[in-house]
Design an enzyme around this catalytic site. Structure first.
Site, PDB file in Angstrom:
ATOM      1  N   GLY A  24      27.533  64.725  72.177  1.00 44.13           N
ATOM      2  CA  GLY A  24      27.502  64.366  70.807  1.00 44.13           C
ATOM      3  C   GLY A  24      26.242  64.409  70.129  1.00 44.13           C
ATOM      4  O   GLY A  24      25.318  63.925  70.865  1.00 44.13           O
ATOM      5  N   ASP A 165      25.618  54.559  70.392  1.00 45.96           N
ATOM      6  CA  ASP A 165      26.110  53.292  70.751  1.00 45.96           C
ATOM      7  C   ASP A 165      25.219  52.149  71.438  1.00 45.96           C
ATOM      8  O   ASP A 165      25.498  50.975  71.416  1.00 45.96           O
ATOM      9  CB  ASP A 165      27.087  53.595  71.883  1.00 45.96           C
ATOM     10  CG  ASP A 165      28.169  54.422  71.467  1.00 45.96           C
ATOM     11  OD1 ASP A 165      28.768  54.325  70.103  1.00 45.96           O
ATOM     12  OD2 ASP A 165      28.654  55.367  71.925  1.00 45.96           O
TER      13      ASP A 165
END
Length: 261
Positions: A24, A165
């Site tokens: 990603g 994250d």
């Protein structure tokens, strides 16, 4: 006292270094790519882009291109990654990794910088551990020469964690986390005005995977009334618990942060 440099200019002349982004995308990847290329040039290395992540490494050809100083101009402010990112099922097999090794050797590359998350770095570590055996197989099939086998005996890898994250130990903040948090707060600032105007309860769902950094920090900064984080694996009653909280929130006009994993 003379000005001493930690690493001398041109001290690694002739070596090949390639940088690629995988998995990603996250904001900040382009800044990392730029820094890698320009530092490689400073050291005297031949710098390469590998386009489309591991897929480009397996496919080779025009996917592995030499980069120069100008190649990374005017990209530092852009989101995502200008050299592309893709997941590659073929690289998960040894035959695919053998193709990747061959393509790197043909370009004279024995140094890699991988910018990606958990899967990307795990793949890089597997590639490094198998490198010697892959070269032996290529030598046995006469795809490389004994001289190449000796010259590229070791594969050096540096991993840079590109993940919004903030879920990797050993680094204060991963590439993309700060930008993701900034975007979340921007969105909340816009939504809160509508929530207050209509006296409604709003739920914001944010990313975070198995790390609660984004929802927790977002909840603190935005003065959310609840941060709801489903466990992994979630308990059977978590939808009921969420509904009960929503009923309470509707009475109090509260604000929610929901952690997505």
């Amino acid at each position: 006292m003379p000005n001493e440099r930690f690493i001398e200019r041109g001290s690694h002349k002739g070596k090949g270094l390639a940088v690629f982004t995988s998995g990603g995308d996250s904001q900040g990847m382009n800044a990392a790519v730029r820094a890698c290329v320009r530092m490689a040039i400073y050291l005297g290395c031949k710098a390469y882009f590998i386009r489309e992540g591991y897929q480009g490494m397996v496919d080779g050809g025009d996917n592995i291109v030499e980069a120069n100083w100008a190649s990374v101009s005017s990209i530092i402010h852009r989101g995502g990654t200008v050299i592309g990112s893709a997941r590659c099922a073929e690289f998960r097999e040894r035959a695919g990794r053998r193709k990747a090794a061959y393509n790197l050797i043909q370009k004279g590359i024995s140094n890699l910088v991988v910018i990606g998350g958990d899967g990307s770095l795990t793949g890089a570590n597997c590639f490094r551990n198998e490198w010697s055996g892959l070269l032996d197989e290529l030598l046995e099939s006469k795809k490389i020469t004994p001289e190449q086998r000796k010259k590229f005996d070791v594969l050096h890898i540096v991993g840079m964690v590109g993940s919004i994250d903030n879920d990797f130990c050993g680094t204060d903040m991963t590439i993309g986390t700060d930008s993701a948090l900034h975007r979340i707060i921007e969105a909340i600032d816009a939504i809160v005005s509508t929530a207050y105007s209509h006296q409604r309860t709003f739920i914001m769902e944010v990313m975070g995977r198995h790390c609660g950094y984004l929802p927790v920090v977002t909840g603190i900064i935005s003065e959310a009334d609840y941060v709801f984080c489903p466990e992994s694996p979630p308990p059977f009653d978590w939808p009921e618990r969420l509904c009960n909280k929503l009923i309470q929130a509707s009475e109090n006009q509260d604000f929610f942060i929901l952690h997505a994993i």
